[in-house]
Design an enzyme around this catalytic site. Structure first.
Site, PDB file in Angstrom:
ATOM      1  N   GLN A 112     106.194 -38.259  39.807  1.00 39.37           N
ATOM      2  CA  GLN A 112     105.486 -37.691  38.661  1.00 39.37           C
ATOM      3  C   GLN A 112     104.193 -36.980  39.038  1.00 39.37           C
ATOM      4  O   GLN A 112     103.698 -36.158  38.258  1.00 39.37           O
ATOM      5  CB  GLN A 112     105.182 -38.783  37.634  1.00 39.37           C
ATOM      6  CG  GLN A 112     106.424 -39.356  36.969  1.00 39.37           C
ATOM      7  CD  GLN A 112     106.103 -40.433  35.972  1.00 39.37           C
ATOM      8  OE1 GLN A 112     105.953 -41.585  36.319  1.00 39.37           O
ATOM      9  NE2 GLN A 112     105.993 -40.051  34.708  1.00 39.37           N
ATOM     10  N   ASP A 128     108.399 -30.361  41.403  1.00 35.62           N
ATOM     11  CA  ASP A 128     108.198 -29.707  42.698  1.00 35.62           C
ATOM     12  C   ASP A 128     106.725 -29.637  43.085  1.00 35.62           C
ATOM     13  O   ASP A 128     106.364 -29.841  44.244  1.00 35.62           O
ATOM     14  CB  ASP A 128     108.781 -28.291  42.679  1.00 35.62           C
ATOM     15  CG  ASP A 128     110.298 -28.283  42.638  1.00 35.62           C
ATOM     16  OD1 ASP A 128     110.897 -29.366  42.572  1.00 35.62           O
ATOM     17  OD2 ASP A 128     110.884 -27.178  42.683  1.00 35.62           O
ATOM     18  N   GLU A 186     101.851 -51.371  32.934  1.00 35.88           N
ATOM     19  CA  GLU A 186     101.817 -50.109  32.197  1.00 35.88           C
ATOM     20  C   GLU A 186     101.574 -50.402  30.726  1.00 35.88           C
ATOM     21  O   GLU A 186     102.205 -51.279  30.138  1.00 35.88           O
ATOM     22  CB  GLU A 186     103.133 -49.319  32.324  1.00 35.88           C
ATOM     23  CG  GLU A 186     103.397 -48.751  33.697  1.00 35.88           C
ATOM     24  CD  GLU A 186     104.644 -47.874  33.730  1.00 35.88           C
ATOM     25  OE1 GLU A 186     105.052 -47.355  32.667  1.00 35.88           O
ATOM     26  OE2 GLU A 186     105.221 -47.719  34.813  1.00 35.88           O
ATOM     27  N   HIS A 199     116.797 -29.797  39.611  1.00 32.06           N
ATOM     28  CA  HIS A 199     117.188 -28.502  40.180  1.00 32.06           C
ATOM     29  C   HIS A 199     118.588 -28.070  39.776  1.00 32.06           C
ATOM     30  O   HIS A 199     118.933 -26.885  39.910  1.00 32.06           O
ATOM     31  CB  HIS A 199     117.110 -28.562  41.709  1.00 32.06           C
ATOM     32  CG  HIS A 199     115.729 -28.722  42.243  1.00 32.06           C
ATOM     33  ND1 HIS A 199     115.455 -29.180  43.519  1.00 32.06           N
ATOM     34  CD2 HIS A 199     114.512 -28.504  41.661  1.00 32.06           C
ATOM     35  CE1 HIS A 199     114.154 -29.229  43.704  1.00 32.06           C
ATOM     36  NE2 HIS A 199     113.557 -28.828  42.589  1.00 32.06           N
ATOM     37  N   ASN A 218     110.176 -50.861  39.723  1.00 29.82           N
ATOM     38  CA  ASN A 218     109.589 -50.567  38.425  1.00 29.82           C
ATOM     39  C   ASN A 218     110.701 -50.376  37.402  1.00 29.82           C
ATOM     40  O   ASN A 218     111.594 -49.552  37.578  1.00 29.82           O
ATOM     41  CB  ASN A 218     108.753 -49.292  38.488  1.00 29.82           C
ATOM     42  CG  ASN A 218     108.189 -48.919  37.127  1.00 29.82           C
ATOM     43  OD1 ASN A 218     107.233 -49.537  36.654  1.00 29.82           O
ATOM     44  ND2 ASN A 218     108.792 -47.925  36.469  1.00 29.82           N
ATOM     45  N   GLU A 219     110.663 -51.153  36.334  1.00 35.04           N
ATOM     46  CA  GLU A 219     111.551 -51.022  35.188  1.00 35.04           C
ATOM     47  C   GLU A 219     113.033 -50.917  35.561  1.00 35.04           C
ATOM     48  O   GLU A 219     113.683 -49.898  35.318  1.00 35.04           O
ATOM     49  CB  GLU A 219     111.127 -49.819  34.338  1.00 35.04           C
ATOM     50  CG  GLU A 219     109.723 -49.957  33.779  1.00 35.04           C
ATOM     51  CD  GLU A 219     109.348 -48.843  32.807  1.00 35.04           C
ATOM     52  OE1 GLU A 219     110.132 -47.878  32.672  1.00 35.04           O
ATOM     53  OE2 GLU A 219     108.272 -48.933  32.192  1.00 35.04           O
ATOM     54  N   ARG A 258      97.523 -48.619  41.125  1.00 35.11           N
ATOM     55  CA  ARG A 258      98.958 -48.812  41.345  1.00 35.11           C
ATOM     56  C   ARG A 258      99.618 -47.445  41.539  1.00 35.11           C
ATOM     57  O   ARG A 258      99.537 -46.583  40.674  1.00 35.11           O
ATOM     58  CB  ARG A 258      99.591 -49.529  40.153  1.00 35.11           C
ATOM     59  CG  ARG A 258     101.093 -49.701  40.315  1.00 35.11           C
ATOM     60  CD  ARG A 258     101.800 -49.977  39.013  1.00 35.11           C
ATOM     61  NE  ARG A 258     103.233 -49.796  39.201  1.00 35.11           N
ATOM     62  CZ  ARG A 258     104.102 -49.638  38.223  1.00 35.11           C
ATOM     63  NH1 ARG A 258     103.706 -49.629  36.969  1.00 35.11           N
ATOM     64  NH2 ARG A 258     105.376 -49.456  38.481  1.00 35.11           N
ATOM     65  N   TYR A 301     104.801 -50.767  25.714  1.00 31.00           N
ATOM     66  CA  TYR A 301     104.184 -49.688  24.961  1.00 31.00           C
ATOM     67  C   TYR A 301     104.254 -49.869  23.447  1.00 31.00           C
ATOM     68  O   TYR A 301     103.339 -49.476  22.737  1.00 31.00           O
ATOM     69  CB  TYR A 301     104.852 -48.343  25.307  1.00 31.00           C
ATOM     70  CG  TYR A 301     104.577 -47.867  26.707  1.00 31.00           C
ATOM     71  CD1 TYR A 301     103.532 -46.991  26.964  1.00 31.00           C
ATOM     72  CD2 TYR A 301     105.359 -48.288  27.779  1.00 31.00           C
ATOM     73  CE1 TYR A 301     103.266 -46.547  28.258  1.00 31.00           C
ATOM     74  CE2 TYR A 301     105.114 -47.850  29.069  1.00 31.00           C
ATOM     75  CZ  TYR A 301     104.063 -46.983  29.310  1.00 31.00           C
ATOM     76  OH  TYR A 301     103.809 -46.555  30.587  1.00 31.00           O
ATOM     77  N   ASN A 355     105.669 -54.009  31.762  1.00 30.53           N
ATOM     78  CA  ASN A 355     105.338 -52.702  31.184  1.00 30.53           C
ATOM     79  C   ASN A 355     105.660 -52.758  29.698  1.00 30.53           C
ATOM     80  O   ASN A 355     106.780 -53.093  29.317  1.00 30.53           O
ATOM     81  CB  ASN A 355     106.161 -51.584  31.825  1.00 30.53           C
ATOM     82  CG  ASN A 355     105.868 -51.391  33.298  1.00 30.53           C
ATOM     83  OD1 ASN A 355     105.048 -52.092  33.885  1.00 30.53           O
ATOM     84  ND2 ASN A 355     106.547 -50.442  33.912  1.00 30.53           N
ATOM     85  N   HIS A 400     110.146 -46.525  42.443  1.00 35.53           N
ATOM     86  CA  HIS A 400     109.881 -46.054  41.090  1.00 35.53           C
ATOM     87  C   HIS A 400     110.821 -44.879  40.791  1.00 35.53           C
ATOM     88  O   HIS A 400     110.384 -43.739  40.598  1.00 35.53           O
ATOM     89  CB  HIS A 400     108.418 -45.640  40.937  1.00 35.53           C
ATOM     90  CG  HIS A 400     107.953 -45.566  39.511  1.00 35.53           C
ATOM     91  ND1 HIS A 400     106.830 -46.203  39.049  1.00 35.53           N
ATOM     92  CD2 HIS A 400     108.468 -44.933  38.420  1.00 35.53           C
ATOM     93  CE1 HIS A 400     106.662 -45.966  37.760  1.00 35.53           C
ATOM     94  NE2 HIS A 400     107.662 -45.178  37.349  1.00 35.53           N
TER      95      HIS A 400
END
Length: 490
Positions: free
Chosen positions: A40, A72, A398, A60, A186-187, A97, A331, A329, A142
């Site tokens: 990311q 990219d 998160e 892509h 992660n997740e 992290r 939200y 994590n 991740h």
């Protein structure tokens, strides 16, 4: 760019919107951090001898990303890591992290060939963080699997436990003398359900009811194998700790009827218990409700065995207890009720989970359709973990809020205020929370949403190839909380 007078004025404007109230103090033992992920933010997707990841390949070769973008260049953190560290230092957090790109240090996915440039990049990042008195907290995986390994079946291939452990060994060997805190995954729920069961994350296999369970089975074995490797070989020397970070919404029953209460608990088990129960429960293995429902549904659909693979008793014991903390994590919250109609065919959502999940339209929203502001759900979730997993040490890895394009991000400030107050409520309830991590340090590539949704404390100008970063009002708000270790309850 350091904090500016302009942004300070934004914070003052934002503070006028915060209703003055009770001032609350955070425990001295609570640590604070910020987080990012390699794909990311790093960019430099083909710099040096870096290999292709599934996200490189996915962006892509498909038109799935909302704004037709990719990672990219992303935030260009491969070339601007020093600026990233400046921002982390400006905030005054205890730790940062970040994740390691598998193909940046193992270009082909296998450990027979290492990229020295990749090793040097992470060495430099880690050393510079430590020099700035910031603790590195490293995620090994991740979501950016090497495409070469995906060509072999990815996480549906039982050999992935060995391939991942080889990768983890390289990371422990190269960085473990300085990195003392590790996340294996992660997740995993997102990795398996959205990448293999559906098409909303790479590799977008879309074989619901089958592939996600194969993925989870192998991923849990991979986590356990890497954990035991560290425990047996590296912990005595490096004296660090290892865990994984699980994601879940809080699932609130739509009513207090017995059927809706059952539906909400089942949702918690299918979301959090799927990966939590094998690792954190006293019994180990998948939640009983998952085993029973998937077995019954599989037989009714004509399958000769359950679509959910079975662990042997030895595997259950091997996976159980492979944690030094509970990574979380979180939200948002959803409402859950029994569905009026159950569809046919193998399906995680429609058949196996078999609940209706929805959101209260009165809940405040964000730029993400799924992210509603429901802070009391955070407190309920932390207490659910306390009750079901014997009150483990919880590290929130998160928690954050999305908007579109706003440096004066008062909605994000309000979100953090409410959720941090809910965190304090849970701590006062006796929940053993040791750390809190804001997502994210800066705006970044937000998977299928590309650059159309922003979670950052720092604004990134994606129209400028130099990717300048500017502190938002929320960055100063978070900084002020860390400086005073207090927060007002609205």
């Amino acid at each position: 760019m350091a904090f500016t007078k302009t942004v300070a004025l934004l914070l003052l404007a934002a503070s006028d919107l915060v209703v003055k109230g009770e001032v609350r103090k955070f425990p001295d033992t609570l640590s604070f951090g910020v987080a990012t992920a390699a794909y990311q933010i790093e960019g430099a997707w083909n710099v040096s001898d870096k290999g292709e990841s599934i996200w490189d390949h996915f962006t892509h070769t498909t038109d799935t990303i909302k704004d037709r973008s990719n990672g990219d260049l992303a935030c260009d953190s491969y070339n601007q890591h020093k600026r990233d560290i400046e921002m982390v230092k400006e905030l005054g957090v205890d730790y940062y992290r970040f994740s390691i790109s598998w193909t940046r240090i193992l270009p082909d996915g296998f450990s027979n060939r290492l990229s020295q440039d990749g090793i040097v990049y992470y060495d430099t990042l880690i050393n510079d963080l430590i020099a700035a008195n910031i603790t590195p907290f490293v995620t090994i995986y991740h979501w950016d699997l090497p495409q070469r390994l995906q060509d072999l079946g990815g996480w549906t291939n039982p050999m992935m436990a060995d391939f991942f452990t080889d990768f983890a060994k390289v990371a422990f060997e190269a960085f473990g003398d300085r990195v003392k805190s590790w996340l294996t995954f992660n997740e995993p729920w997102v990795v398996c359900l959205e990448g293999y069961g559906s098409v909303t994350k790479a590799p977008a296999l879309g074989m619901t009811g089958i592939a996600e369970y194969m993925c989870a089975h192998n991923l849990l074995k991979a986590h356990a194998k890497a954990y035991h490797l560290y425990d047996d070989v590296y912990r005595p020397i490096q004296k660090g700790r290892v865990g994984l970070s699980l994601n879940t919404n809080w699932h609130e029953p739509a009513t207090q009827s017995p059927t809706d209460l059952e539906a909400a608990e089942r949702a918690m088990q299918f979301y959090l218990g799927w990966f939590g129960h094998p690792v954190f429960s006293r019994e180990g293995d998948y939640p009983q409700v998952m085993k029973d429902r998937i077995a019954q549904n599989s037989l009714a659909q004509g399958y000769p065995r359950s679509r959910l693979p079975e662990f042997t008793s030895e595997e259950i014991s091997y996976i159980k207890g492979t944690h030094d903390f509970f990574g979380l994590n979180h939200y948002t919250t959803t409402l859950v009720r029994m569905p009026k109609k159950v569809l046919e065919g193998p399906s995680f959502y429609d058949i196996d989970l078999g609940t209706e999940i929805f959101r209260d339209p009165a809940w405040p929203g964000s730029a993400s359709f799924w992210l509603k502001v429901v802070p009391w759900g955070f407190r309920n979730l932390l207490n659910w973990i306390k009750k079901n997993y014997n009150n483990p040490e919880i590290i929130v890895f998160e928690n954050g809020f999305s908007d579109i394009d706003n440096k004066n991000d008062t909605d994000r400030i309000s979100y953090y205020n409410k959720y941090l107050n809910a965190l304090l409520d849970a701590i006062e309830d006796g929940c053993n929370v040791s750390a809190y991590t804001a997502w994210s340090l800066m705006d970044n590539f937000e998977w299928l949403e590309g650059y159309t949704e922003r979670f950052g404390l720092y604004y990134v100008d994606f129209n400028d190839p130099k990717r300048p970063r500017t502190a938002k009002a929320s960055a100063l708000y978070y900084k002020s909380i860390l400086e005073t270790r207090t927060i007002e309850r609205k």
